[in-house]
Design a protein around this motif. Structure first.
Motif, PDB file in Angstrom:
ATOM      1  N   ASP A 198      -0.019   2.778  -0.772  1.00  0.00           N
ATOM      2  CA  ASP A 198      -0.249   1.419  -0.751  1.00  0.00           C
ATOM      3  C   ASP A 198       0.112   0.610   0.599  1.00  0.00           C
ATOM      4  O   ASP A 198      -0.641  -0.023   1.093  1.00  0.00           O
ATOM      5  N   ASN A 245      -3.007   0.164   2.958  1.00  0.00           N
ATOM      6  CA  ASN A 245      -3.463  -1.477   3.043  1.00  0.00           C
ATOM      7  C   ASN A 245      -2.806  -2.160   4.234  1.00  0.00           C
ATOM      8  O   ASN A 245      -3.393  -3.431   4.307  1.00  0.00           O
ATOM      9  N   ASP A 266      -5.029  -5.216   5.254  1.00  0.00           N
ATOM     10  CA  ASP A 266      -4.729  -6.665   4.950  1.00  0.00           C
ATOM     11  C   ASP A 266      -4.588  -7.527   6.179  1.00  0.00           C
ATOM     12  O   ASP A 266      -4.454  -8.988   5.728  1.00  0.00           O
ATOM     13  N   THR A 292     -11.798  -4.670  -2.106  1.00  0.00           N
ATOM     14  CA  THR A 292     -11.762  -5.283  -3.157  1.00  0.00           C
ATOM     15  C   THR A 292     -13.182  -5.219  -4.041  1.00  0.00           C
ATOM     16  O   THR A 292     -13.187  -5.060  -5.309  1.00  0.00           O
ATOM     17  N   ASN A 348     -14.110  -1.888  -5.374  1.00  0.00           N
ATOM     18  CA  ASN A 348     -12.856  -1.493  -6.685  1.00  0.00           C
ATOM     19  C   ASN A 348     -13.727  -2.272  -7.912  1.00  0.00           C
ATOM     20  O   ASN A 348     -13.543  -1.748  -9.005  1.00  0.00           O
ATOM     21  N   GLY A 400      -2.259  -0.377  -5.478  1.00  0.00           N
ATOM     22  CA  GLY A 400      -2.041  -1.677  -5.539  1.00  0.00           C
ATOM     23  C   GLY A 400      -2.797  -2.528  -6.643  1.00  0.00           C
ATOM     24  O   GLY A 400      -3.334  -2.027  -7.623  1.00  0.00           O
ATOM     25  N   SER A 401      -2.482  -3.877  -6.410  1.00  0.00           N
ATOM     26  CA  SER A 401      -2.869  -4.492  -7.767  1.00  0.00           C
ATOM     27  C   SER A 401      -4.157  -4.794  -7.870  1.00  0.00           C
ATOM     28  O   SER A 401      -4.827  -5.269  -8.997  1.00  0.00           O
ATOM     29  N   ASP A 402      -5.052  -4.676  -6.859  1.00  0.00           N
ATOM     30  CA  ASP A 402      -6.385  -4.563  -6.808  1.00  0.00           C
ATOM     31  C   ASP A 402      -7.175  -2.984  -6.923  1.00  0.00           C
ATOM     32  O   ASP A 402      -8.422  -2.837  -6.701  1.00  0.00           O
ATOM     33  N   ALA A 431      -5.510  -0.555 -11.921  1.00  0.00           N
ATOM     34  CA  ALA A 431      -4.952  -1.782 -12.227  1.00  0.00           C
ATOM     35  C   ALA A 431      -5.937  -2.841 -12.809  1.00  0.00           C
ATOM     36  O   ALA A 431      -5.623  -3.615 -13.689  1.00  0.00           O
ATOM     37  N   ILE A 432      -6.923  -2.691 -12.030  1.00  0.00           N
ATOM     38  CA  ILE A 432      -8.218  -3.599 -12.530  1.00  0.00           C
ATOM     39  C   ILE A 432      -8.550  -3.193 -14.133  1.00  0.00           C
ATOM     40  O   ILE A 432      -8.553  -3.902 -14.971  1.00  0.00           O
ATOM     41  N   GLU A 436      -6.570  -1.567 -16.146  1.00  0.00           N
ATOM     42  CA  GLU A 436      -5.715  -1.938 -17.047  1.00  0.00           C
ATOM     43  C   GLU A 436      -5.578  -3.492 -17.424  1.00  0.00           C
ATOM     44  O   GLU A 436      -5.483  -3.841 -18.450  1.00  0.00           O
ATOM     45  N   ALA A 437      -5.972  -4.177 -16.340  1.00  0.00           N
ATOM     46  CA  ALA A 437      -5.674  -5.682 -16.660  1.00  0.00           C
ATOM     47  C   ALA A 437      -6.849  -6.150 -17.591  1.00  0.00           C
ATOM     48  O   ALA A 437      -6.921  -7.347 -18.192  1.00  0.00           O
TER      49      ALA A 437
END
Length: 280
Positions: free
Chosen positions: A211, A215, A219, A230, A233, A261-263, A267-268, A270-271
């Motif tokens: 990550d 990133n 970033d 993003t 993904n 990472g969060s995106d 993670a997507i 699971e969210a």
């Protein structure tokens, strides 16, 4: 403690490479999601452990580009990459960025960068860095997986076309392309070392290190992150959710940077309420 600090080589993953892999599942569908490196040192051993089991179990392989689309990528690059009129690199880069660009160019045959769009020059630079780091796409994860699934007579699908993948860069605005090129040139002096760190983190399945390494650069250019990371993904996550509607077992193998990472894809998913577990 990150696996990088536990003795993984920064030059070659070696026989103990164990890349990160997740499983998305419901009552009748299992989708293994494996983080890949598109190019690796010769002889890298990564397909043991849980990955070997996923390869055996899977009814089909899904990668970023199907074999046919991958074969078309070179011609598509030659179609999209050229500028309407040449532009000297001195008009695009200056100072340390230009000096380091020229040093990388001098490590082999010239790029002919003046003939290409900024994004395409960055791609050529990335290929040179991979070569200098002694990485080869012939030894990349997708190449070996494709050979194994073809030998087993199992279908291989793709998430994108070569044109769509390159158009992600081609359609970036001029300022974003120039920012990416400048940053790549400025950091090219340490690029081989950074590739070694990235490869070691991948080999250890150290998603926190991945990550950070992957990133950090993108970033710095938010417009590029949205288009290249993003948005893709989210599209790939939507594909997974749709595919979960059919029974079977799938091995989905995509660049490791898309899974952290969060995106990241896990993670997507699971969210959005999917059952996701890290299995390696």
């Amino acid at each position: 403690m990150p696996c990088l600090l536990l003795g993984c080589s920064t030059a070659e993953p070696g026989p103990q490479a164990r890349p990160a892999m997740w499983l998305v599942e419901d009552a009748d569908t299992r989708i293994y999601v494996l983080g890949t490196m598109h190019a690796l040192p010769r002889g890298t051993d990564w397909d043991e452990g849980k990955v070997a089991g996923a390869i055996r179990e899977a009814d089909e392989l899904v990668v970023e580009l199907s074999p046919a689309e991958l074969a078309a990528a070179g011609d598509m690059f030659q179609k999209l990459a050229p500028r309407n009129a040449p532009l000297a690199m001195e008009a695009r880069l200056s100072g340390a960025a230009l000096t380091r660009y020229r040093a990388l160019e001098a490590s082999g045959d010239g790029f002919g960068g003046e003939r290409f769009d900024d994004w395409a020059v960055m791609v050529l630079m990335g290929q040179r860095v991979a070569r200098n780091a002694e990485l080869s796409s012939a030894d990349g994860v997708e190449t070996r997986l494709t050979a194994e699934f073809e030998a087993a007579g199992k279908p291989i699908g793709g998430l994108e076309t070569a044109e769509a993948q390159l158009m992600l860069f081609e359609t970036l605005d001029a300022a974003t392309q120039r920012a990416l090129l400048t940053r790549a040139a400025e950091e090219s002096g340490d690029a081989v070392k950074e590739v070694g760190i990235l490869t070691a983190a991948w080999a250890c399945g150290d998603v926190a290190a991945l990550d950070r390494v992957i990133n950090e650069d993108v970033d710095a250019v938010p417009a590029a992150r949205k288009a290249i990371i993003t948005d893709r993904n989210r599209r790939w996550s939507a594909w997974v959710k749709t595919r979960m509607g059919r029974p079977g077992t799938v091995l989905m193998a995509v660049g490791a940077g898309h899974l952290v990472g969060s995106d990241g894809v896990p993670a997507i998913l699971e969210a959005e309420g999917m059952k996701v577990s890290r299995v390696q």
